[in-house]
Motif scaffolding. Sequence first.
Motif, mmCIF file in Angstrom:
data_model
loop_
_atom_site.group_PDB
_atom_site.id
_atom_site.type_symbol
_atom_site.label_atom_id
_atom_site.label_comp_id
_atom_site.label_asym_id
_atom_site.label_seq_id
_atom_site.Cartn_x
_atom_site.Cartn_y
_atom_site.Cartn_z
ATOM 1 N N SER A 44 -14.596 -3.942 -13.480
ATOM 2 C CA SER A 44 -15.838 -4.429 -14.098
ATOM 3 C C SER A 44 -16.734 -5.151 -13.090
ATOM 4 O O SER A 44 -17.943 -5.241 -13.291
ATOM 5 C CB SER A 44 -15.534 -5.347 -15.286
ATOM 6 N N LEU A 45 -16.129 -5.641 -12.011
ATOM 7 C CA LEU A 45 -16.887 -6.309 -10.958
ATOM 8 C C LEU A 45 -17.468 -5.316 -9.943
ATOM 9 O O LEU A 45 -18.216 -5.713 -9.047
ATOM 10 C CB LEU A 45 -16.005 -7.323 -10.218
ATOM 11 N N GLY A 46 -17.094 -4.049 -10.064
ATOM 12 C CA GLY A 46 -17.628 -3.025 -9.185
ATOM 13 C C GLY A 46 -16.694 -2.563 -8.083
ATOM 14 O O GLY A 46 -17.106 -1.823 -7.190
ATOM 15 N N PHE A 47 -15.432 -2.967 -8.133
ATOM 16 C CA PHE A 47 -14.472 -2.563 -7.112
ATOM 17 C C PHE A 47 -13.761 -1.277 -7.536
ATOM 18 O O PHE A 47 -13.430 -1.107 -8.707
ATOM 19 C CB PHE A 47 -13.453 -3.679 -6.857
ATOM 20 N N ARG A 48 -13.548 -0.395 -6.587
ATOM 21 C CA ARG A 48 -12.819 0.853 -6.833
ATOM 22 C C ARG A 48 -11.338 0.589 -6.561
ATOM 23 O O ARG A 48 -10.889 0.635 -5.411
ATOM 24 C CB ARG A 48 -13.339 1.972 -5.930
ATOM 25 N N VAL A 49 -10.598 0.335 -7.595
ATOM 26 C CA VAL A 49 -9.165 0.036 -7.481
ATOM 27 C C VAL A 49 -8.418 1.349 -7.263
ATOM 28 O O VAL A 49 -8.611 2.302 -8.018
ATOM 29 C CB VAL A 49 -8.649 -0.668 -8.758
ATOM 30 N N PRO A 50 -7.585 1.416 -6.222
ATOM 31 C CA PRO A 50 -6.850 2.665 -5.988
ATOM 32 C C PRO A 50 -5.856 2.937 -7.109
ATOM 33 O O PRO A 50 -5.450 2.029 -7.842
ATOM 34 C CB PRO A 50 -6.130 2.412 -4.662
ATOM 35 N N ARG A 51 -5.474 4.182 -7.207
ATOM 36 C CA ARG A 51 -4.480 4.577 -8.211
ATOM 37 C C ARG A 51 -3.091 4.477 -7.598
ATOM 38 O O ARG A 51 -2.936 4.404 -6.384
ATOM 39 C CB ARG A 51 -4.758 5.995 -8.684
ATOM 40 N N GLY A 52 -2.101 4.474 -8.446
ATOM 41 C CA GLY A 52 -0.721 4.506 -7.989
ATOM 42 C C GLY A 52 -0.241 3.187 -7.414
ATOM 43 O O GLY A 52 -0.793 2.117 -7.695
ATOM 44 N N ASP A 53 0.763 3.286 -6.575
ATOM 45 C CA ASP A 53 1.455 2.119 -6.043
ATOM 46 C C ASP A 53 0.550 1.195 -5.235
ATOM 47 O O ASP A 53 0.752 -0.009 -5.201
ATOM 48 C CB ASP A 53 2.649 2.576 -5.195
ATOM 49 N N ARG A 54 -0.473 1.740 -4.596
ATOM 50 C CA ARG A 54 -1.366 0.919 -3.771
ATOM 51 C C ARG A 54 -2.168 -0.083 -4.602
ATOM 52 O O ARG A 54 -2.660 -1.071 -4.065
ATOM 53 C CB ARG A 54 -2.311 1.805 -2.970
ATOM 54 N N ALA A 55 -2.291 0.145 -5.886
ATOM 55 C CA ALA A 55 -3.090 -0.746 -6.737
ATOM 56 C C ALA A 55 -2.484 -2.146 -6.839
ATOM 57 O O ALA A 55 -3.216 -3.128 -6.953
ATOM 58 C CB ALA A 55 -3.241 -0.150 -8.134
ATOM 59 N N HIS A 56 -1.178 -2.261 -6.773
ATOM 60 C CA HIS A 56 -0.523 -3.556 -6.965
ATOM 61 C C HIS A 56 -0.973 -4.570 -5.913
ATOM 62 O O HIS A 56 -1.475 -5.646 -6.249
ATOM 63 C CB HIS A 56 1.000 -3.402 -6.959
ATOM 64 N N ALA A 57 -0.795 -4.241 -4.640
ATOM 65 C CA ALA A 57 -1.196 -5.158 -3.567
ATOM 66 C C ALA A 57 -2.712 -5.318 -3.528
ATOM 67 O O ALA A 57 -3.213 -6.415 -3.246
ATOM 68 C CB ALA A 57 -0.670 -4.666 -2.225
ATOM 69 N N TYR A 58 -3.426 -4.247 -3.797
ATOM 70 C CA TYR A 58 -4.888 -4.309 -3.817
ATOM 71 C C TYR A 58 -5.353 -5.436 -4.743
ATOM 72 O O TYR A 58 -6.211 -6.243 -4.373
ATOM 73 C CB TYR A 58 -5.443 -2.960 -4.294
ATOM 74 N N LEU A 59 -4.778 -5.488 -5.937
ATOM 75 C CA LEU A 59 -5.215 -6.473 -6.936
ATOM 76 C C LEU A 59 -4.876 -7.894 -6.523
ATOM 77 O O LEU A 59 -5.748 -8.769 -6.496
ATOM 78 C CB LEU A 59 -4.599 -6.147 -8.297
ATOM 79 N N TRP A 60 -3.603 -8.152 -6.205
ATOM 80 C CA TRP A 60 -3.253 -9.555 -5.919
ATOM 81 C C TRP A 60 -3.909 -10.046 -4.642
ATOM 82 O O TRP A 60 -4.279 -11.219 -4.545
ATOM 83 C CB TRP A 60 -1.743 -9.799 -5.956
ATOM 84 N N MET A 61 -4.115 -9.161 -3.665
ATOM 85 C CA MET A 61 -4.748 -9.608 -2.422
ATOM 86 C C MET A 61 -6.215 -9.977 -2.638
ATOM 87 O O MET A 61 -6.702 -10.948 -2.056
ATOM 88 C CB MET A 61 -4.610 -8.529 -1.352
ATOM 89 N N ARG A 62 -6.915 -9.238 -3.458
ATOM 90 C CA ARG A 62 -8.303 -9.597 -3.722
ATOM 91 C C ARG A 62 -8.393 -10.874 -4.546
ATOM 92 O O ARG A 62 -9.239 -11.720 -4.283
ATOM 93 C CB ARG A 62 -9.038 -8.441 -4.358
ATOM 94 N N LEU A 63 -7.538 -11.022 -5.518
ATOM 95 C CA LEU A 63 -7.529 -12.267 -6.290
ATOM 96 C C LEU A 63 -7.200 -13.450 -5.384
ATOM 97 O O LEU A 63 -7.798 -14.522 -5.505
ATOM 98 C CB LEU A 63 -6.536 -12.176 -7.447
ATOM 99 N N LEU A 64 -6.276 -13.251 -4.471
ATOM 100 C CA LEU A 64 -5.886 -14.307 -3.544
ATOM 101 C C LEU A 64 -7.038 -14.706 -2.626
ATOM 102 O O LEU A 64 -7.052 -15.801 -2.076
ATOM 103 C CB LEU A 64 -4.681 -13.839 -2.720
ATOM 104 N N ASN A 65 -8.015 -13.847 -2.505
ATOM 105 C CA ASN A 65 -9.166 -14.099 -1.641
ATOM 106 C C ASN A 65 -10.463 -14.151 -2.449
ATOM 107 O O ASN A 65 -11.521 -13.738 -1.978
ATOM 108 C CB ASN A 65 -9.235 -13.017 -0.560
#
Length: 146
Positions: A44-65
């Motif tokens: 909803s913020l405009g980020f293209r979240v990858p599909r599959g296993d890569r999505a997990h780290a993608y999400l927490w790393m962006r939230l962490l930053n």
Amino acid sequence: MITGQDLMALAERWVQQPTEAEWRAALSRAYYAAFHEARALLRSLGFRVPRGDRAHAYLWMRLLNAGDPQVQATGSDLNILRNQRNRADYDIDQAFPQHEAVVQIRTARAIIQTLVSCTADPLRTQITDAMRVYERDILKTVTWQP
């Protein structure tokens, strides 16, 4: 179609059941409830979240930053919750007490509550801007699109 909130409600019911299998399944659903809510927020913020296993780290790393201490803590909590979900799903030869599942489900609920608070401005704009800077300056990979 279901939402992360639907998965969270299921987790909260299952953790009250009498068997370890249900407690483990409850934790797994609670993690995915938080995961899907985080994914929905970033999309909803405009980020293209990858599909599959890569999505997990993608999400927490962006939230962490995300530039907000509470949202950053949520990113860390999401990563820890995933590790606990892995333990519940994969380490079935080790005991998994109900009280541990209860604690992790409370964590998942808190993550979701924080994510819901991110949908309104000014926090929405603040975390979007911080995540964009993180991608541009640190990752050198931009997944945000206007």
